[in-house]
Design a protein around this motif. Structure first.
Motif, mmCIF file in Angstrom:
data_model
loop_
_atom_site.group_PDB
_atom_site.id
_atom_site.type_symbol
_atom_site.label_atom_id
_atom_site.label_comp_id
_atom_site.label_asym_id
_atom_site.label_seq_id
_atom_site.Cartn_x
_atom_site.Cartn_y
_atom_site.Cartn_z
ATOM 1 N N ASP A 105 0.837 -1.197 0.000
ATOM 2 C CA ASP A 105 0.000 0.000 0.000
ATOM 3 C C ASP A 105 0.868 1.241 0.000
ATOM 4 O O ASP A 105 2.071 1.175 -0.254
ATOM 5 N N GLU A 106 0.244 2.399 0.279
ATOM 6 C CA GLU A 106 0.956 3.662 0.109
ATOM 7 C C GLU A 106 2.057 3.885 1.132
ATOM 8 O O GLU A 106 2.892 4.758 0.953
ATOM 9 N N ILE A 107 2.084 3.097 2.231
ATOM 10 C CA ILE A 107 3.119 3.323 3.244
ATOM 11 C C ILE A 107 4.201 2.252 3.201
ATOM 12 O O ILE A 107 5.051 2.209 4.088
ATOM 13 N N ASP A 108 4.176 1.374 2.184
ATOM 14 C CA ASP A 108 5.128 0.269 2.205
ATOM 15 C C ASP A 108 6.574 0.742 2.180
ATOM 16 O O ASP A 108 7.407 0.243 2.923
ATOM 17 N N GLU A 109 6.884 1.738 1.364
ATOM 18 C CA GLU A 109 8.264 2.208 1.290
ATOM 19 C C GLU A 109 8.670 2.891 2.586
ATOM 20 O O GLU A 109 9.803 2.750 3.048
ATOM 21 N N ILE A 110 7.760 3.634 3.188
ATOM 22 C CA ILE A 110 8.067 4.323 4.434
ATOM 23 C C ILE A 110 8.346 3.320 5.546
ATOM 24 O O ILE A 110 9.265 3.493 6.346
ATOM 25 N N VAL A 111 7.566 2.247 5.602
ATOM 26 C CA VAL A 111 7.813 1.194 6.592
ATOM 27 C C VAL A 111 9.195 0.581 6.365
ATOM 28 O O VAL A 111 9.953 0.344 7.311
ATOM 29 N N GLY A 112 9.545 0.326 5.112
ATOM 30 C CA GLY A 112 10.859 -0.244 4.799
ATOM 31 C C GLY A 112 11.993 0.669 5.213
ATOM 32 O O GLY A 112 12.987 0.220 5.799
ATOM 33 N N HIS A 113 11.875 1.949 4.923
ATOM 34 C CA HIS A 113 12.911 2.909 5.317
ATOM 35 C C HIS A 113 13.035 2.993 6.832
ATOM 36 O O HIS A 113 14.142 3.077 7.371
ATOM 37 N N THR A 114 11.906 2.968 7.517
ATOM 38 C CA THR A 114 11.928 3.057 8.975
ATOM 39 C C THR A 114 12.590 1.828 9.572
ATOM 40 O O THR A 114 13.367 1.919 10.528
ATOM 41 N N TYR A 115 12.284 0.654 9.014
ATOM 42 C CA TYR A 115 12.925 -0.592 9.463
ATOM 43 C C TYR A 115 14.435 -0.505 9.288
ATOM 44 O O TYR A 115 15.200 -0.822 10.210
ATOM 45 N N LEU A 116 14.899 -0.090 8.106
ATOM 46 C CA LEU A 116 16.333 0.003 7.847
ATOM 47 C C LEU A 116 16.999 1.000 8.790
ATOM 48 O O LEU A 116 18.084 0.756 9.312
ATOM 49 N N PHE A 117 16.336 2.137 9.001
ATOM 50 C CA PHE A 117 16.877 3.181 9.879
ATOM 51 C C PHE A 117 17.029 2.656 11.307
ATOM 52 O O PHE A 117 18.085 2.812 11.928
ATOM 53 N N LEU A 118 15.984 2.034 11.839
ATOM 54 C CA LEU A 118 16.043 1.546 13.214
ATOM 55 C C LEU A 118 17.072 0.439 13.357
ATOM 56 O O LEU A 118 17.854 0.422 14.321
ATOM 57 N N ARG A 119 17.110 -0.477 12.413
ATOM 58 C CA ARG A 119 18.074 -1.574 12.503
ATOM 59 C C ARG A 119 19.501 -1.045 12.487
ATOM 60 O O ARG A 119 20.351 -1.498 13.258
ATOM 61 N N GLU A 120 19.781 -0.098 11.616
ATOM 62 C CA GLU A 120 21.131 0.469 11.545
ATOM 63 C C GLU A 120 21.492 1.172 12.852
ATOM 64 O O GLU A 120 22.636 1.067 13.322
ATOM 65 N N GLN A 121 20.540 1.883 13.427
ATOM 66 C CA GLN A 121 20.815 2.563 14.693
ATOM 67 C C GLN A 121 21.152 1.562 15.796
ATOM 68 O O GLN A 121 22.073 1.777 16.579
ATOM 69 N N LEU A 122 20.429 0.465 15.838
ATOM 70 C CA LEU A 122 20.680 -0.535 16.874
ATOM 71 C C LEU A 122 21.991 -1.284 16.630
ATOM 72 O O LEU A 122 22.672 -1.686 17.575
ATOM 73 N N GLU A 123 22.355 -1.480 15.367
ATOM 74 C CA GLU A 123 23.538 -2.277 15.048
ATOM 75 C C GLU A 123 24.844 -1.491 15.134
ATOM 76 O O GLU A 123 25.880 -2.056 15.485
ATOM 77 N N VAL A 124 24.800 -0.204 14.809
ATOM 78 C CA VAL A 124 26.067 0.530 14.698
ATOM 79 C C VAL A 124 26.217 1.654 15.706
ATOM 80 O O VAL A 124 27.323 2.141 15.909
ATOM 81 N N SER A 125 25.127 2.096 16.329
ATOM 82 C CA SER A 125 25.249 3.225 17.259
ATOM 83 C C SER A 125 26.004 2.808 18.511
ATOM 84 O O SER A 125 25.801 1.713 19.027
ATOM 85 N N PRO A 126 26.883 3.684 19.014
ATOM 86 C CA PRO A 126 27.563 3.394 20.286
ATOM 87 C C PRO A 126 26.556 3.429 21.427
ATOM 88 O O PRO A 126 25.510 4.072 21.329
ATOM 89 N N MET A 127 26.868 2.727 22.482
ATOM 90 C CA MET A 127 25.996 2.761 23.654
ATOM 91 C C MET A 127 26.350 3.982 24.508
ATOM 92 O O MET A 127 27.525 4.309 24.621
ATOM 93 N N PRO A 128 25.408 4.674 25.124
ATOM 94 C CA PRO A 128 23.975 4.399 25.040
ATOM 95 C C PRO A 128 23.385 4.880 23.721
ATOM 96 O O PRO A 128 23.929 5.785 23.089
ATOM 97 N N LEU A 129 22.289 4.292 23.326
ATOM 98 C CA LEU A 129 21.621 4.669 22.096
ATOM 99 C C LEU A 129 20.974 6.045 22.232
ATOM 100 O O LEU A 129 20.607 6.452 23.335
ATOM 101 N N PRO A 130 20.831 6.764 21.113
ATOM 102 C CA PRO A 130 20.189 8.085 21.175
ATOM 103 C C PRO A 130 18.781 7.993 21.749
ATOM 104 O O PRO A 130 18.027 7.086 21.412
#
Length: 241
Positions: A105-130
């Protein structure tokens, strides 16, 4: 034509200057690569520097985007704080939305971008997370900017959190992130997230099943006690060290 990079002899033949395939122009190579399963693209890009360069350029990803997601060109104005990015990023976001969330649907790309953004933040951000990531404000704002209600925005944010937690690799960084999320409790998904309980449960579930051997005794029993206070009844699979 099916291209397989399963042995060194095949790769050496394709690299050879005498091989007609090696002399094909870029636009024909792109047409061939787009007909190869995406799971083989990583191997293909390692065969020749020319091919690796193709996979770094927008022309290949423009073609892949149009071929795999023909409606992507009709996307409306991009709202929210999470950037859309270029064609390669858009292809990855749409692929995620289709493979993980089965959205069309119309939000599919936005959901995908949000997933990628959150995963990258959790995988590469130093602790503590923002704090903006832990509190989910950036994620919720993305959907509110798309015209979704707060309830719908929080529901989508929780759905994405669950998917990201499920797909984090079993690494030391993941173990550290999950422990932080478990200890923060209400902090990372505060009210009014409608499904925060499910997300918190999934965090503990992964810790006590996939990462049990990573605990020392003190941390294990501290988190087990926290889980009992939070959930009351806990699965037998979480017990024992």
């Amino acid at each position: 034509m099916i291209l397989k990079m399963t042995d060194t002899d095949t790769a050496a033949t394709l690299i050879s200057a005498d091989c007609p395939f090696a002399k094909l122009p870029d636009h024909l190579l792109i047409e061939i690569f787009l007909r190869v399963p995406i799971s083989d693209w990583g191997q293909i890009s390692c065969v020749k520097k020319q091919w690796a360069k193709l996979f770094q350029e927008e022309c290949l990803w423009d073609a892949a985007l149009i071929r795999s997601f023909p409606l992507a060109g009709q996307a409306k104005r991009w709202p929210g704080p999470i950037p859309r990015g270029l064609s390669k990023r858009r292809y990855a976001a749409l692929y995620v939305s289709k493979q993980i969330f089965s959205l069309h649907d119309e939000i599919d790309e936005i959901v995908g971008h949000t997933y990628l953004f959150l995963r990258e933040q959790l995988e590469v951000s130093p602790m503590p997370l923002p704090s903006g990531i832990l509190h989910g404000t950036i994620i919720a704002d993305q959907f509110i900017a798309c015209g979704k209600s707060q309830d719908k925005a929080y529901e989508l944010a929780s759905l994405i959190w669950l998917a990201v937690i499920d797909n984090l690799e079993e690494t030391e960084q993941t173990f550290s992130v999950l422990k932080r999320l478990a200890l923060d409790g209400e902090v990372f998904l505060p009210f009014p997230y409608s499904r925060s309980y499910n997300v918190q449960w999934r965090v503990f579930e992964r810790l006590f099943t996939d990462f049990r051997d990573c605990f020392n005794h003190v941390d294990y029993y501290d988190l087990l006690s926290l889980a009992k206070n939070k959930f009351q009844m806990i699965p037998s699979a979480w017990l024992g060290y």
